[in-house]
Design a protein around this motif. Structure first.
Motif, PDB file in Angstrom:
ATOM      1  N   ARG A  92       0.895  -1.484  -0.066  1.00  0.00           N
ATOM      2  CA  ARG A  92      -0.451   0.307  -0.286  1.00  0.00           C
ATOM      3  C   ARG A  92       0.741   1.654  -0.416  1.00  0.00           C
ATOM      4  O   ARG A  92       1.001   2.152   1.245  1.00  0.00           O
ATOM      5  CB  ARG A  92      -0.961  -0.097   1.113  1.00  0.00           C
ATOM      6  CG  ARG A  92      -1.868   0.887   1.460  1.00  0.00           C
ATOM      7  CD  ARG A  92      -3.121   0.303   2.220  1.00  0.00           C
ATOM      8  NE  ARG A  92      -4.034   1.417   3.030  1.00  0.00           N
ATOM      9  CZ  ARG A  92      -4.771   1.720   3.948  1.00  0.00           C
ATOM     10  NH1 ARG A  92      -4.660   0.551   4.562  1.00  0.00           N
ATOM     11  NH2 ARG A  92      -5.379   2.803   3.459  1.00  0.00           N
ATOM     12  N   CYS A  94       0.536   3.821  -1.769  1.00  0.00           N
ATOM     13  CA  CYS A  94       0.026   4.685  -1.923  1.00  0.00           C
ATOM     14  C   CYS A  94      -0.593   6.091  -0.330  1.00  0.00           C
ATOM     15  O   CYS A  94      -0.896   7.300  -0.862  1.00  0.00           O
ATOM     16  CB  CYS A  94      -1.123   4.887  -2.747  1.00  0.00           C
ATOM     17  SG  CYS A  94      -2.367   3.357  -1.692  1.00  0.00           S
ATOM     18  N   THR A  95      -0.851   5.536   0.180  1.00  0.00           N
ATOM     19  CA  THR A  95      -1.328   5.737   1.176  1.00  0.00           C
ATOM     20  C   THR A  95       0.027   6.291   2.232  1.00  0.00           C
ATOM     21  O   THR A  95       0.129   7.433   2.782  1.00  0.00           O
ATOM     22  CB  THR A  95      -1.778   4.759   2.394  1.00  0.00           C
ATOM     23  OG1 THR A  95      -2.763   4.437   1.535  1.00  0.00           O
ATOM     24  CG2 THR A  95      -2.724   5.454   3.770  1.00  0.00           C
ATOM     25  N   GLY A 278     -11.582   8.828  -0.656  1.00  0.00           N
ATOM     26  CA  GLY A 278     -10.340   8.588  -1.356  1.00  0.00           C
ATOM     27  C   GLY A 278     -10.494   8.321  -2.871  1.00  0.00           C
ATOM     28  O   GLY A 278     -11.001   8.850  -3.354  1.00  0.00           O
ATOM     29  N   CYS A 279      -9.151   7.795  -3.222  1.00  0.00           N
ATOM     30  CA  CYS A 279      -9.291   7.189  -5.062  1.00  0.00           C
ATOM     31  C   CYS A 279      -9.693   6.898  -5.408  1.00  0.00           C
ATOM     32  O   CYS A 279     -10.417   5.550  -5.224  1.00  0.00           O
ATOM     33  CB  CYS A 279      -8.019   6.897  -5.403  1.00  0.00           C
ATOM     34  SG  CYS A 279      -5.737   7.845  -3.838  1.00  0.00           S
ATOM     35  N   CYS A 282      -9.139   3.105  -5.653  1.00  0.00           N
ATOM     36  CA  CYS A 282      -9.276   2.322  -5.046  1.00  0.00           C
ATOM     37  C   CYS A 282      -9.591   0.935  -4.938  1.00  0.00           C
ATOM     38  O   CYS A 282     -10.208   0.690  -4.898  1.00  0.00           O
ATOM     39  CB  CYS A 282      -9.660   3.179  -3.326  1.00  0.00           C
ATOM     40  SG  CYS A 282      -8.912   2.906  -2.076  1.00  0.00           S
ATOM     41  N   CYS A 366      -8.189   5.486   3.901  1.00  0.00           N
ATOM     42  CA  CYS A 366      -6.884   6.138   4.097  1.00  0.00           C
ATOM     43  C   CYS A 366      -7.644   7.201   5.288  1.00  0.00           C
ATOM     44  O   CYS A 366      -6.581   8.410   4.981  1.00  0.00           O
ATOM     45  CB  CYS A 366      -6.392   7.164   2.742  1.00  0.00           C
ATOM     46  SG  CYS A 366      -5.378   5.971   2.439  1.00  0.00           S
TER      47      CYS A 366
HETATM   48  S1  SF4 Z   1      -7.341   5.775  -0.974  1.00  0.00           S
HETATM   49 FE1  SF4 Z   1      -7.163   3.689  -1.619  1.00  0.00          FE
HETATM   50  S2  SF4 Z   1      -6.122   3.847  -3.588  1.00  0.00           S
HETATM   51 FE2  SF4 Z   1      -6.210   6.118  -2.435  1.00  0.00          FE
HETATM   52  S3  SF4 Z   1      -4.150   6.344  -1.192  1.00  0.00           S
HETATM   53 FE3  SF4 Z   1      -5.574   5.102   0.127  1.00  0.00          FE
HETATM   54  S4  SF4 Z   1      -5.433   2.713  -0.418  1.00  0.00           S
HETATM   55 FE4  SF4 Z   1      -4.563   4.172  -1.900  1.00  0.00          FE
END
Ligand code: SF4
Length: 368
Positions: A92, A94-95, A278-279, A282, A366
């Motif tokens: 992970r 990205c976080t 979130g994204c 995700c 996140c």
């Molecule tokens: S929302 Fe999902 S993809 Fe975006 S940073 Fe958080 S864990 Fe990663």
């Protein structure tokens, strides 16, 4: 004495939004810095929520990773550095790279208390920084303290010290009720959570004041550096219905991606929505949420598909181009209707969103 900062991360979800509103209204003297990490990969609905909150709170600081990059988003920048290796539940990055690193950079070496919106009805721990100058507090829970603090305060090595702290803040009758729990050593039958709950059952405020005294006397935790801390007297426990009420009453409202939308498949009617901020891509989202994205935000779904290259996929073993084959979409929708009916039969909640979220993977968001 060093100034202790108060910070609260707005994730774009309902819980952190409600926490910001709740703390601003209930504790106006707390000088909280509200911040959000802009990944440039959020849904419009999330951006709209953050804007409404900005109006309500007055100010939200925007943090952004790789701000000067020529890439269109921080995600694209970091993805390129990672050689196109998509993040996943196991990896992970990205976080860490888009949110946590920016947050820790923003706080620097300052002493800071970070307020986290884990609800009273959730059985999970929120983000706790590995940096000793950042302490997490959970105002919606009966126990506002993080696990590391509880372990330190209630550990066997601290029995005498905590007993002294408790004695110094408790009324005689409260101390009399609590003492047997304080001096009882932890065993496999009387572990941290049991000891903690026994003491909270005796008196929440006294427990909090005793922890505060302990932190001041024996640790370098940021809360211990304060002269006083109003959250010590907070006995509120806020669950999902309370969160939705806080959002509605403030006028900020719930994020629009929560709105349930009807769909029809094989003559049956189901409902879907997105259950998290979130994204848009995700990898924590459920398959029905991917279908929601495909049908409600086809442009974003297309972009998510374009990231799937060289064998990297968002869903392990199922590329998005296969997920949207008509027969697969039909099956996912039918499975979702069946799952929703089963959950509805089991759930005591009257909230449709609650039923939808019962299936949510814990710790999916996140939150920071
Ligand atoms: S929302 Fe999902 S993809 Fe975006 S940073 Fe958080 S864990 Fe990663």
């Amino acid at each position: 004495m060093n100034k202790v900062r108060h910070v609260l991360g707005i994730s774009g979800g309902k819980d952190s939004a409600a926490l910001a509103i709740y703390l601003k209204d209930k504790y106006p003297t707390l000088d909280i810095d509200f911040y959000t990490c802009d990944t440039k990969c959020e849904l419009t609905e999330t951006e709209q929520l953050v804007e409404r909150l900005r109006s309500y709170l007055g100010k939200i600081i925007t943090l952004q990773a790789a701000k000067d990059s020529p890439e269109p988003t921080p995600f694209d920048h970091i993805l390129k550095i990672n050689g196109g290796f998509l993040p996943s539940v196991q990896q992970r990055w990205c976080t860490q790279k888009m949110k946590l690193a920016e947050f820790e950079k923003y706080v620097g070496n300052d002493m800071a208390i970070s307020y986290v919106g884990i609800r009273g009805d959730e059985d999970r721990d929120g983000y706790v920084s590995t940096k000793p100058n950042i302490q997490s507090i959970f105002p919606f829970r009966r126990n506002i303290w993080s696990l590391d603090v509880i372990n330190k305060v209630l550990g066997n090595a601290s029995i005498d010290k905590f007993n002294d702290c408790y004695r110094s803040v408790a009324d005689d009758d409260v101390y009399e009720q609590a003492q047997k729990f304080i001096i009882a050593p932890l065993t496999k039958d009387f572990f941290y959570s049991k000891k903690l709950n026994a003491l909270l059952d005796v008196d929440i405020k006294t427990f909090n004041h005793a922890v505060f005294a302990f932190l001041k006397e024996y640790t370098d935790y940021p809360v211990g550096k304060l002269d006083s801390f109003p959250l010590l007297d907070n006995e509120d426990v806020l669950c999902k219905e309370d969160i939705l009420r806080v959002l509605e009453e403030s006028g900020v409202g719930v994020p629009a991606y929560y709105n349930l939308i009807d769909f029809e498949v094989d003559g049956k009617i189901g409902q879907y929505c997105r259950s998290r901020s979130g994204c848009y891509f995700c990898f924590f989202q459920q398959k029905i949420e991917w279908i929601w994205l495909y049908e409600q935000h086809p442009d974003l779904f297309q972009k998510a598909m374009e990231y799937e290259k060289d064998g990297y996929t968002w869903i392990q073993g199922e590329p998005l181009e296969k997920l949207i084959r008509p027969e697969r979409v039909r099956q996912i929708k039918l499975d979702h209707i069946k799952k929703t009916e089963d959950l509805k039969a089991k759930s005591k909640s009257k909230l449709l969103i609650d039923i939808f979220e019962d299936d949510e993977i814990n710790c999916a968001n996140c939150f920071i």
